[in-house]
Design a protein around this motif. Structure first.
Motif, PDB file in Angstrom:
ATOM      1  N   PHE A   9     -33.955 -41.914  17.243  1.00 33.76           N
ATOM      2  CA  PHE A   9     -32.659 -41.254  17.377  1.00 33.76           C
ATOM      3  C   PHE A   9     -31.557 -42.223  16.977  1.00 33.76           C
ATOM      4  O   PHE A   9     -31.793 -43.407  16.787  1.00 33.76           O
ATOM      5  CB  PHE A   9     -32.445 -40.813  18.833  1.00 33.76           C
ATOM      6  N   GLN A  10     -30.358 -41.694  16.875  1.00 34.42           N
ATOM      7  CA  GLN A  10     -29.189 -42.528  16.596  1.00 34.42           C
ATOM      8  C   GLN A  10     -28.143 -42.292  17.685  1.00 34.42           C
ATOM      9  O   GLN A  10     -27.044 -41.847  17.411  1.00 34.42           O
ATOM     10  CB  GLN A  10     -28.649 -42.236  15.199  1.00 34.42           C
ATOM     11  N   GLY A  11     -28.569 -42.557  18.935  1.00 35.84           N
ATOM     12  CA  GLY A  11     -27.653 -42.433  20.059  1.00 35.84           C
ATOM     13  C   GLY A  11     -28.022 -41.354  21.065  1.00 35.84           C
ATOM     14  O   GLY A  11     -27.400 -41.276  22.118  1.00 35.84           O
ATOM     15  N   ASP A  12     -29.021 -40.515  20.772  1.00 34.47           N
ATOM     16  CA  ASP A  12     -29.365 -39.403  21.648  1.00 34.47           C
ATOM     17  C   ASP A  12     -30.713 -39.552  22.345  1.00 34.47           C
ATOM     18  O   ASP A  12     -31.203 -38.598  22.943  1.00 34.47           O
ATOM     19  CB  ASP A  12     -29.387 -38.091  20.858  1.00 34.47           C
ATOM     20  N   ALA A  13     -31.336 -40.695  22.296  1.00 38.42           N
ATOM     21  CA  ALA A  13     -32.687 -40.858  22.849  1.00 38.42           C
ATOM     22  C   ALA A  13     -32.750 -40.495  24.328  1.00 38.42           C
ATOM     23  O   ALA A  13     -33.619 -39.732  24.754  1.00 38.42           O
ATOM     24  CB  ALA A  13     -33.200 -42.277  22.618  1.00 38.42           C
ATOM     25  N   GLU A  14     -31.841 -41.026  25.124  1.00 42.10           N
ATOM     26  CA  GLU A  14     -31.899 -40.759  26.557  1.00 42.10           C
ATOM     27  C   GLU A  14     -31.607 -39.295  26.872  1.00 42.10           C
ATOM     28  O   GLU A  14     -32.266 -38.690  27.723  1.00 42.10           O
ATOM     29  CB  GLU A  14     -30.943 -41.665  27.324  1.00 42.10           C
ATOM     30  N   ALA A  15     -30.650 -38.708  26.182  1.00 40.67           N
ATOM     31  CA  ALA A  15     -30.351 -37.286  26.396  1.00 40.67           C
ATOM     32  C   ALA A  15     -31.556 -36.427  26.021  1.00 40.67           C
ATOM     33  O   ALA A  15     -31.878 -35.451  26.713  1.00 40.67           O
ATOM     34  CB  ALA A  15     -29.119 -36.878  25.590  1.00 40.67           C
ATOM     35  N   TRP A  16     -32.252 -36.788  24.927  1.00 43.17           N
ATOM     36  CA  TRP A  16     -33.443 -36.038  24.544  1.00 43.17           C
ATOM     37  C   TRP A  16     -34.537 -36.192  25.594  1.00 43.17           C
ATOM     38  O   TRP A  16     -35.202 -35.220  25.946  1.00 43.17           O
ATOM     39  CB  TRP A  16     -33.973 -36.465  23.172  1.00 43.17           C
ATOM     40  N   LEU A  17     -34.743 -37.405  26.101  1.00 43.28           N
ATOM     41  CA  LEU A  17     -35.736 -37.623  27.151  1.00 43.28           C
ATOM     42  C   LEU A  17     -35.434 -36.750  28.364  1.00 43.28           C
ATOM     43  O   LEU A  17     -36.338 -36.124  28.935  1.00 43.28           O
ATOM     44  CB  LEU A  17     -35.772 -39.094  27.565  1.00 43.28           C
ATOM     45  N   ASP A  18     -34.184 -36.688  28.778  1.00 40.19           N
ATOM     46  CA  ASP A  18     -33.794 -35.847  29.915  1.00 40.19           C
ATOM     47  C   ASP A  18     -34.124 -34.381  29.648  1.00 40.19           C
ATOM     48  O   ASP A  18     -34.643 -33.682  30.518  1.00 40.19           O
ATOM     49  CB  ASP A  18     -32.299 -35.997  30.220  1.00 40.19           C
TER      50      ASP A  18
END
Length: 129
Positions: A9-18
């Motif tokens: 990702f380019q900044g959204d990894a944690e939001a995607w994990l959630d």
């Protein structure tokens, strides 16, 4: 030997994990490491992570290198769910802000199926066999 899916990702990894952990029953983030003030990525963003999404190992991180590419539906996470109720709950969370590639229905190869791309561009095939 071990194989896992890797998502950049380019900044959204944690939001995607959630999103993924919230949508698929029994999922959890097992490790997460963040970039510090010294970089090379944005401080606090995901330098490395691993999650079990429905028992499947998925690694992801936020790239500090900007790329002109993102995800394509030709690669997807295929999830066998236990019921149409589980399907509906996962589908509703994952399609919110994303796009529908195949709406929920009986396509003959499974009892209930849908194919979506979530708001982060990751594709999901949700199936009730």
């Amino acid at each position: 030997m071990r194989i896992s899916t890797f998502l950049m990702f380019q900044g959204d990894a944690e939001a995607w994990l959630d999103l993924a952990v919230g949508a698929i029953p029994g999922s959890s983030v097992t490790t997460i490491t963040r970039y510090g003030a010294e970089g090379p990525g944005v401080e606090g963003s995901v330098a490395a992570s691993e999650a079990l999404i429905g028992g499947h190992a998925v690694r992801c991180y936020d790239s500090f290198v900007v790329h002109d590419f993102t995800f394509t539906p030709s690669i997807s996470l295929f999830v066998d769910l236990d019921s149409e109720e589980q399907h509906a709950a996962a589908h509703d969370l994952l399609v919110d802000g994303g796009s529908m590639l195949m709406p929920p229905g009986d396509y003959g190869f499974s009892r209930w199926f849908s194919w979506i791309q979530d708001r982060y561009g990751v594709s999901w095939q949700l199936n009730v066999p």
